[in-house]
Enzyme design. Structure first.
Site, mmCIF file in Angstrom:
data_model
loop_
_atom_site.group_PDB
_atom_site.id
_atom_site.type_symbol
_atom_site.label_atom_id
_atom_site.label_comp_id
_atom_site.label_asym_id
_atom_site.label_seq_id
_atom_site.Cartn_x
_atom_site.Cartn_y
_atom_site.Cartn_z
ATOM 1 N N SER A 131 -7.503 -5.840 6.994
ATOM 2 C CA SER A 131 -6.610 -6.015 5.888
ATOM 3 C C SER A 131 -6.549 -7.465 5.445
ATOM 4 C CB SER A 131 -5.272 -5.505 6.361
ATOM 5 O OG SER A 131 -4.403 -5.518 5.324
ATOM 6 N N THR A 190 -0.513 -4.205 2.289
ATOM 7 C CA THR A 190 -1.426 -4.129 3.416
ATOM 8 C C THR A 190 -0.686 -4.590 4.665
ATOM 9 O OG1 THR A 190 -3.670 -4.678 4.106
ATOM 10 C CG2 THR A 190 -2.417 -6.445 3.023
ATOM 11 N N TYR A 191 -1.400 -4.822 5.749
ATOM 12 C CA TYR A 191 -0.777 -5.308 6.980
ATOM 13 C C TYR A 191 -1.491 -6.573 7.440
ATOM 14 C CZ TYR A 191 -4.764 -3.156 9.288
ATOM 15 O OH TYR A 191 -6.039 -2.823 9.663
ATOM 16 N N ALA A 220 -10.759 -2.717 1.922
ATOM 17 C CA ALA A 220 -10.514 -2.480 0.497
ATOM 18 C C ALA A 220 -9.779 -3.645 -0.165
ATOM 19 C CB ALA A 220 -9.729 -1.188 0.311
ATOM 20 N N ALA A 221 -8.921 -4.343 0.588
ATOM 21 C CA ALA A 221 -8.182 -5.482 0.033
ATOM 22 C C ALA A 221 -9.126 -6.573 -0.469
ATOM 23 C CB ALA A 221 -7.227 -6.051 1.078
#
Length: 114
Positions: free
Chosen positions: A25, A57-58, A74-75
């Site tokens: 992430s 996100t994280y 994906a980020a």
């Protein structure tokens, strides 16, 4: 009644690396996480100042002192190396919360703490 309040903010962090095909992430230097009051695995809202993208996100704990802010998975599609981002964490509370904020320069060094 519980409300959602901003509790932590890393303002104007610079993306140092991105990797799309990676499990993860956003990775943040451990020292910056501590100064802002953000924990590993905590959910954050990230706002890209360059392109206005916003994503949830994280956080992955990065190497202490590295000054790295890396986008993974994906980020990584939502930012480029050199883009400036704002990383925010929130909390539920029945009373207003004073957010802890750190402001970074272009080298991801802390220039202000609020």
């Amino acid at each position: 009644m519980l409300n959602i309040y901003l509790k932590s903010k890393i303002h104007m962090a610079k993306i140092t690396r991105k990797e799309v095909y990676y499990e993860g992430s956003i990775e943040v230097d451990e020292e910056l996480m501590e100064k802002a009051g953000i924990s590993e695995g905590e959910v954050v809202l990230v706002v890209n100042v360059n392109n206005a993208a916003r994503f949830v996100t994280y956080v992955i704990k990065g190497k202490r002192g590295s000054r790295e802010i890396n986008l993974y998975g994906a980020a990584a599609r939502l930012g480029e190396e050199g883009d400036r981002v704002i990383i925010m964490a929130f909390t539920f509370s029945d009373k207003p919360v004073k957010a802890k904020t750190i402001v970074l320069n272009e080298k991801n060094e802390i220039i202000q703490e609020k």
